[in-house]
Design an enzyme around this catalytic site. Structure first.
Site, PDB file in Angstrom:
ATOM      1  N   PRO A 281      37.690  37.219  28.982  1.00 22.28           N
ATOM      2  CA  PRO A 281      36.680  37.248  30.043  1.00 22.28           C
ATOM      3  C   PRO A 281      36.833  36.092  31.027  1.00 22.28           C
ATOM      4  O   PRO A 281      37.168  34.972  30.639  1.00 22.28           O
ATOM      5  CB  PRO A 281      35.357  37.134  29.279  1.00 22.28           C
ATOM      6  CG  PRO A 281      35.705  36.427  28.023  1.00 22.28           C
ATOM      7  CD  PRO A 281      37.120  36.806  27.688  1.00 22.28           C
ATOM      8  N   CYS A 349      38.890  28.704  62.226  1.00 23.06           N
ATOM      9  CA  CYS A 349      39.249  29.472  63.416  1.00 23.06           C
ATOM     10  C   CYS A 349      39.781  30.850  63.047  1.00 23.06           C
ATOM     11  O   CYS A 349      40.968  31.152  63.220  1.00 23.06           O
ATOM     12  CB  CYS A 349      40.261  28.683  64.239  1.00 23.06           C
ATOM     13  SG  CYS A 349      39.630  27.051  64.624  1.00 23.06           S
ATOM     14  N   GLU A 350      38.933  31.679  62.486  1.00 23.26           N
ATOM     15  CA  GLU A 350      39.243  33.061  62.128  1.00 23.26           C
ATOM     16  C   GLU A 350      37.935  33.834  62.209  1.00 23.26           C
ATOM     17  O   GLU A 350      36.915  33.356  61.701  1.00 23.26           O
ATOM     18  CB  GLU A 350      39.709  33.181  60.663  1.00 23.26           C
ATOM     19  CG  GLU A 350      40.924  32.410  60.262  1.00 23.26           C
ATOM     20  CD  GLU A 350      42.221  33.162  60.510  1.00 23.26           C
ATOM     21  OE1 GLU A 350      42.173  34.372  60.818  1.00 23.26           O
ATOM     22  OE2 GLU A 350      43.270  32.512  60.408  1.00 23.26           O
TER      23      GLU A 350
HETATM   24  C1  LIG Z   1      42.019  38.201  35.887  1.00 23.54           C
HETATM   25  C2  LIG Z   1      42.327  38.533  34.485  1.00 23.54           C
HETATM   26  C3  LIG Z   1      41.355  38.392  33.493  1.00 23.54           C
HETATM   27  C4  LIG Z   1      39.920  38.019  33.798  1.00 23.54           C
HETATM   28  O1  LIG Z   1      39.283  39.032  34.471  1.00 23.54           O
HETATM   29  P1  LIG Z   1      37.693  38.971  34.760  1.00 23.54           P
HETATM   30  O2  LIG Z   1      37.438  40.195  35.541  1.00 23.54           O
HETATM   31  O3  LIG Z   1      37.440  37.734  35.529  1.00 23.54           O
HETATM   32  O4  LIG Z   1      37.004  38.974  33.429  1.00 23.54           O
HETATM   33  C5  LIG Z   1      41.725  38.632  32.185  1.00 23.54           C
HETATM   34  N1  LIG Z   1      42.988  38.999  31.873  1.00 23.54           N
HETATM   35  C6  LIG Z   1      43.949  39.152  32.798  1.00 23.54           C
HETATM   36  C7  LIG Z   1      45.312  39.545  32.391  1.00 23.54           C
HETATM   37  C8  LIG Z   1      43.655  38.922  34.133  1.00 23.54           C
HETATM   38  O5  LIG Z   1      44.602  39.099  35.056  1.00 23.54           O
END
Ligand SMILES: *Cc1c(COP(=O)(O)O)cnc(C)c1O
Length: 423
Positions: A281, A349-350
């Site tokens: 997570p 500046c965008e």
């Molecule tokens: C980005 C990513 C996560 C985390 O994803 P969340 O949506 O932030 O929980 C976990 N594993 C991999 C391989 C990722 O690329």
């Protein structure tokens, strides 16, 4: 419009305005300036504890996705709670180790691991490489052989499940760059098992981010478990199953499942299975534990639109410009004024440099605003565009404030540069 009734955890409004835990955000601005990212230790800890609690007695490893928030202060809080980490670069590995994380609880994802990163991770003794292609399997075998350290591996398999999220953060469909095709996995596992310097340990998948429904992840898990059973029949036994991250959070009016509700159907599928369950997570651990504090530099009324020009910009918080993402914008000290509708924009500046659009705010020049739900993919995606020193980061813990990253100085931005010598 902002609905103050639903402030994220650890935020409240009192006599001193908006508070994170027991600290007034106005005090943080006075002490550290703006823009500043502010995180709540209690909210970070509570999110991690919710995963722990939901997993109960099952053998499981929670690997925080470092890319969501890679500040050493934040990582060290998770490390002290016994977390593992999901990294996508050698730089992230260095951060995890510097924050006191255990290499033995690190999984290494990503489609482009270099030889140097493989050597670094082998030497550190990480738990697992989540291998994303046939070519990476061959390269890792070579590097492990040269290093004299066998490489523990999982294959990141693409279960081809539609996570029904933003296309930029959907990662588990056939036509994206991540993972190996479901149908190619059995042959690749046989190949991995035959390579002398690899140790086949597990399987991994990650279908996308900001998932608001447990169904796609559950469907992906079902497919993965079916594959695990077929591999076992073919003589390839795995000891861990990594289901990635992806659980969404409330930014505006989304109603994501709780961590427990998201995991319940997955845990049901895992009932009675011996494999260790790994999760990765990111957003759901840090997203609603942080905010970006910014000050209004100018109010610029216009015929079509009013602008509130603030001292934070797209270089600090890229999500609105990048994904048209919503972050609630709330005043730190409420004013008794009729609200006006503003676009909240930065100094860059965008035209894409906006942080929020069409928000009704009762504000004056010099007021502080908090952009909520900015604890994930905020600072970690920031840049120095327009030679803007990056924001400070602080962590509050009850009534105390910890400076987790000092504000950058202009000199630090060009410290590695050299003027061309005169001829
Ligand atoms: C980005 C990513 C996560 C985390 O994803 P969340 O949506 O932030 O929980 C976990 N594993 C991999 C391989 C990722 O690329």
């Amino acid at each position: 419009m902002n609905d103050e009734k639903s402030l994220p955890p650890a935020l409240s409004r009192g006599a001193h305005g908006l508070m994170l835990e027991d600290v007034a955000l106005a005090d943080i601005a006075a002490r550290f300036g703006t823009p500043t990212y502010v995180y709540s230790r209690a909210a970070l800890t509570a999110a991690f504890a919710a995963y722990r609690r939901a997993l109960g007695e099952r053998p499981a490893l929670i690997c925080c996705a470092v890319k969501a928030n890679s500040n050493l202060g934040v990582l060290s809080i998770f490390a002290a709670l016994g977390a593992g980490f999901d990294i996508v670069s050698g730089g992230e590995l260095a951060r995890v180790l510097a924050a006191g994380g255990h290499a033995g609880r690190v999984v290494f994802s990503g489609v482009g691991k270099s030889r140097a990163e493989m050597r670094q991770a082998l030497a550190a003794g990480i738990r697992c490489f989540n291998v994303e292609s046939a070519a990476e399997l061959e390269r890792l075998n070579e590097v492990a052989g040269e290093s004299g350290i066998p490489a523990p591996i999982a294959l990141r398999v693409n279960p081809d499940v539609d996570p029904k999220t933003h296309p930029y953060i959907s990662t588990g469909l056939k036509n994206n760059k991540f993972g190996v095709a479901f149908t190619d996995a059995p042959a690749l596992y046989q190949r991995a098992a035959s390579l002398p310097h690899l140790r086949v340990r597990g399987i991994a998948c990650h279908i996308g981010s900001q998932l608001l429904d447990p169904a796609p992840a559950t469907e992906a898990a079902r497919r993965i478990l079916d594959l695990v059973d077929r591999l076992a029949t073919a003589g390839i036994a795995l000891d861990h199953i990594d289901l990635g991250g992806g659980l969404g959070i409330r930014y505006r009016n989304e109603t994501p499942p709780t961590i427990a509700a998201y995991l319940a159907p997955l845990l049901e599928l895992f009932a009675g299975r011996p494999e260790e369950l790994c999760l990765e997570p990111g957003r759901s651990l840090t997203g609603n534990a942080g905010l970006l504090l910014t000050r209004i530099e100018y109010l610029k009324p216009g015929g079509e639109k009013n602008f509130a020009i603030v001292d934070a910009a797209m270089n600090d918080l890229a999500r609105p410009a990048l994904y048209d993402a919503w972050h609630d914008a709330v005043t730190v000290v409420a004013r008794d004024l009729p609200p006006r509708r503003y676009d909240i924009v930065g100094p860059i500046c965008e035209s894409g440099d906006f942080l929020a659009r069409a928000r009704d705010l009762a504000v004056e020049e010099g007021d502080l605003l908090a952009l909520l739900s900015a604890g994930a993919y905020g600072m970690s995606m920031s840049s120095n565009y327009n030679s803007r020193p990056r924001a400070a980061e602080v962590i509050v813990d009850g009534g105390t404030i910890h400076l987790a990253r000092a504000r950058e100085t202009p000199e630090s931005l060009y410290a590695l540069e050299q003027p061309f010598p005169p001829t």
